[in-house]
Scaffold this active site. Sequence first.
Site, PDB file in Angstrom:
ATOM      1  N   ASP A  44       4.565  -1.703   1.953  1.00 35.27           N
ATOM      2  CA  ASP A  44       3.910  -2.229   3.805  1.00 35.27           C
ATOM      3  C   ASP A  44       4.310  -3.927   4.611  1.00 35.27           C
ATOM      4  O   ASP A  44       4.853  -3.741   5.806  1.00 35.27           O
ATOM      5  CB  ASP A  44       2.359  -1.784   4.008  1.00 35.27           C
ATOM      6  CG  ASP A  44       2.463  -0.339   3.103  1.00 35.27           C
ATOM      7  OD1 ASP A  44       3.369   0.527   3.486  1.00 35.27           O
ATOM      8  OD2 ASP A  44       1.067   0.305   3.319  1.00 35.27           O
ATOM      9  N   SER A  74      -4.478   3.684  -3.808  1.00 36.45           N
ATOM     10  CA  SER A  74      -4.454   2.804  -2.815  1.00 36.45           C
ATOM     11  C   SER A  74      -5.736   2.285  -3.898  1.00 36.45           C
ATOM     12  O   SER A  74      -6.846   2.037  -4.014  1.00 36.45           O
ATOM     13  CB  SER A  74      -4.938   3.617  -1.452  1.00 36.45           C
ATOM     14  OG  SER A  74      -4.963   1.983  -0.990  1.00 36.45           O
TER      15      SER A  74
END
Length: 408
Positions: A15, A177
Amino acid sequence: MAREKCVLAYSGGLDTSVLIRWIAENYDLDVIAVCIDVGQERQDLEFVREKALKIGAVDSLVLDVRDEFVDEYLSEAIKANSMYENKYPLVSALSRPIIVKKMVELAQEHGASYIAHGCTGKGNDQVRFEVGIAALDPDIKVLAPVREWDLHTREAEIEWAQERDIPVPTTKASPYSIDDNLWGRAIECGVLEDPWVEPPSDIYTLTHDARTDTADEAEYAVVSFTEGVPTALDGKKMSFHDIILAMNELAGKHGVGRIDMVENRLIGVKSREIYEVPGALALIIAHKALEDLCLERDVLHYKLGVEQKWAELVYNGLWYSPLREALAGFIETTQKLVTGDVRLRFYKGSCVPVGRRSDYSLYDYGLATYDSDDSFDHSASKGFIDLHGLPSKVWASQRRKVGKEGAI
Ligand code: ARG
């Protein structure tokens, strides 16, 4: 004219790597990538630094803030027995304030008017970043591209990256995550999103499985505190930083510190979270045991409420707020005499305080004992109970008078 600058909180992952180019292309800004080392599981941070430059950052920095994190943030956390909803020791919530502080300082140093982060629009971290930045420098503008962009799937992101020669992960993505630092690990997503599913054992890296993988013998450790902060382990003077590392090892080895909970995020969503916090949990247990001995009753009771509020503020991104600071002042005062030793016993997933001592102990053997050394004035209790119970007695007689006797 030179382009304006943006400081980006960079982790080296997909990201934030994509963000370097995204920000340059879509906002026409020079990106300075910053990776903050708060003790996350060792990755090659020099590699991370260079990666940002290759992708197109005009500058790339790695800041090791571990000692400052321990001295300025975790020291406050231990004094506050930091636990959100009485369970979560605030791992991620504690690292964001120092990351934010460093980002703001760097933005000011480099004359950047923007700070960017890679948080999604559903979590607490976006709030912690943005409220923290506003509190430290209200003029800085924040970019949160992941909240806005159209790269909604990992595949779309990878395709966008490949078109621009941004290195993409070659191994299959972890379904989880994970966010971690010295105070522990936070794990979410994947199968964990079903709160009925037991967490798979491969998510854990700091703790052994207490059912199959821990010693059959108990192990003991003595943690010493000075004014509320750990300063020695088993009689050996050590920095709080080293004590955290040693405790992560010791408690982790005995399977202590796995937390499976459903928590309330600030944005209103309940989420299932797994935490791995062996050192943090053991140290908080020890700290509380010492406070039981050293804090006067009213202070101890009042502090429990203050701790809860403190944790809620930190969780909600309000580390840099007047109320959190004021509560920290109260907490600091309570810690002046929280100096002494606690003996912990570790055994198959449990961490139990089995001994405590302090020069400032308020425990009075003479008052407590039922033996012949008893110095407590038993006769004083009678008058005390009469007055303590007087309102109840008056209330009961009145109810009898009006014919409403008995249970409420
Ligand atoms: N729910 C926790 C918190 O808000 C953990 C967040 C972890 N962040 C992450 N990106 N995995 O503090």
